[in-house]
Design a protein around this motif. Sequence first.
Motif, short mmCIF file in Angstrom:
data_model
loop_
_atom_site.label_atom_id
_atom_site.label_comp_id
_atom_site.label_asym_id
_atom_site.label_seq_id
_atom_site.Cartn_x
_atom_site.Cartn_y
_atom_site.Cartn_z
N LEU A 5 5.02 -2.27 -7.68
CA LEU A 5 5.25 -3.38 -6.76
C LEU A 5 4.61 -3.11 -5.39
O LEU A 5 4.01 -4.01 -4.79
N ILE A 6 4.73 -1.88 -4.90
CA ILE A 6 4.13 -1.54 -3.60
C ILE A 6 2.61 -1.65 -3.67
O ILE A 6 1.96 -2.17 -2.75
N GLN A 7 2.03 -1.18 -4.77
CA GLN A 7 0.58 -1.26 -4.90
C GLN A 7 0.10 -2.70 -5.01
O GLN A 7 -0.93 -3.07 -4.43
N ILE A 8 0.83 -3.53 -5.75
CA ILE A 8 0.44 -4.94 -5.85
C ILE A 8 0.54 -5.64 -4.51
O ILE A 8 -0.35 -6.41 -4.11
N PHE A 9 1.62 -5.36 -3.77
CA PHE A 9 1.76 -5.96 -2.44
C PHE A 9 0.67 -5.48 -1.50
O PHE A 9 0.11 -6.26 -0.72
N GLY A 10 0.33 -4.19 -1.57
CA GLY A 10 -0.77 -3.68 -0.73
C GLY A 10 -2.10 -4.29 -1.09
O GLY A 10 -2.91 -4.59 -0.20
N PHE A 11 -2.34 -4.52 -2.38
CA PHE A 11 -3.60 -5.14 -2.80
C PHE A 11 -3.69 -6.58 -2.30
O PHE A 11 -4.73 -7.01 -1.81
N VAL A 183 -2.03 1.72 4.30
CA VAL A 183 -0.85 2.58 4.44
C VAL A 183 0.03 2.48 3.20
O VAL A 183 0.56 3.48 2.70
N LEU A 184 0.19 1.29 2.67
CA LEU A 184 1.00 1.13 1.45
C LEU A 184 0.36 1.85 0.27
O LEU A 184 1.06 2.46 -0.54
N TYR A 185 -0.95 1.80 0.17
CA TYR A 185 -1.63 2.55 -0.88
C TYR A 185 -1.38 4.05 -0.73
O TYR A 185 -1.09 4.75 -1.71
N ALA A 186 -1.51 4.55 0.49
CA ALA A 186 -1.35 5.98 0.73
C ALA A 186 0.07 6.44 0.46
O ALA A 186 0.29 7.58 0.03
N VAL A 187 1.05 5.59 0.70
CA VAL A 187 2.45 5.97 0.45
C VAL A 187 2.69 6.20 -1.03
O VAL A 187 3.42 7.11 -1.43
N THR A 188 2.07 5.39 -1.87
CA THR A 188 2.31 5.51 -3.32
C THR A 188 1.64 6.74 -3.92
O THR A 188 2.02 7.18 -5.01
N VAL A 189 0.65 7.30 -3.25
CA VAL A 189 -0.04 8.49 -3.78
C VAL A 189 0.13 9.67 -2.84
O VAL A 189 -0.74 10.54 -2.77
N CYS A 190 1.23 9.72 -2.13
CA CYS A 190 1.45 10.83 -1.19
C CYS A 190 1.62 12.15 -1.91
O CYS A 190 1.41 13.21 -1.33
N ARG A 191 1.97 12.13 -3.20
CA ARG A 191 2.11 13.38 -3.95
C ARG A 191 0.77 14.06 -4.14
O ARG A 191 0.71 15.28 -4.31
#
Length: 261
Positions: A5-11, A183-191
Motif C-alpha cells: 500500500l505504501i509503495q502504491i501510494f508513493g507511485f 521518501v515513501l519508497y525509501a521507507v519500504t526498503v530501509c532494510r
Amino acid sequence: MRKRLIQIFGFLISSLGWLFVLCTMAMDYWRITQLGGQGGSFIIKVSWYWSNLWKDCVTDSTAVTNCREFPVLWSVTPFVQGVQGLLICGLMLGFFGVVLCFVGMECTYIGGADKTKDKLLLVGAVFHCAGGVSDISGYCLYINRIARTSFAERAGPRTLRYDLGPPIFLGMVGCFFILLGAVLYAVTVCRVICPESKVVNADEGGTYISPRSSKRTPYTRYYRPPRKYGSYTGSGRSSSSKTSKLSQTTLMKISEGDAFV
C-alpha cells in the motif's frame, strides 16, 4: 500488505508530481504584469504583459494577443536557458525513476527476486530525489530573477515589475509530491540500507550475532559459555593462586584416602 500500500501510494503521488511539472512546461503566465487601467471617465486602456519559457506576449483590453516566440535556444535570456535545462534534466531523471520504481514495486511480477526489486526501488527513489531537486532549482532560479527585478529600488521607469504566475506554484507543489513519493519508497526498503542483526541461540546462555557490515567475516561472533558448573571468585590474592591451593588440598585428600586403604 502494508508495504504494498505504501509503495502504491508513493507511485501515485510521485507520478502526479511529475505530471504537474510536465504541465508547467507548456503553461502560460509564468510571469505577468499590468499597465494602464486608470483613465477616469475616459476609455480605460489596459495591457497585460506575460511570459513563459518559450515566448513573450502582450494582451490589450480588446483581447488581442501579440506574441514573440523565442527563435533559437542561444537567443534566449541566460536565466531562461538555465530554467529550461534544469526542468528538462529533472524530467529525464524522473522518467527513469518512474520506470525503476514500477519494476521494483512488490505488487508487480517483473524485476526478479525480492532483494533485486528492493534495490531497483531504492535506485528509483534516488532518481526521484535528484529529479525533484533539479526541478526545484529551476523554479527557484526563475523566482529569484523575478524577485530581483520586482523589488529593485534603482529600477528604471520603463522596467516592468512582474508577478509570479500559477505555473510556478503548481510546479513547486509537484516537486513536493515527488520528494514525498521518494521518501515513501525509501521507507519500504530501509532494510536494504540498514540491515537488522539476527540473534540465534546456540546453546544454553550462548548467542550468535550475524555481522552487519561486509568488512566482518561470517565467523565474527560473540559466544558466552554456559554457566553449568559455576565459577570460583575470591578477593585479595589473584585467582590463579587460589586455584593452585585448591588443587593442592584436593590432591592431599586423595592421597590420604589411598593411604588409609
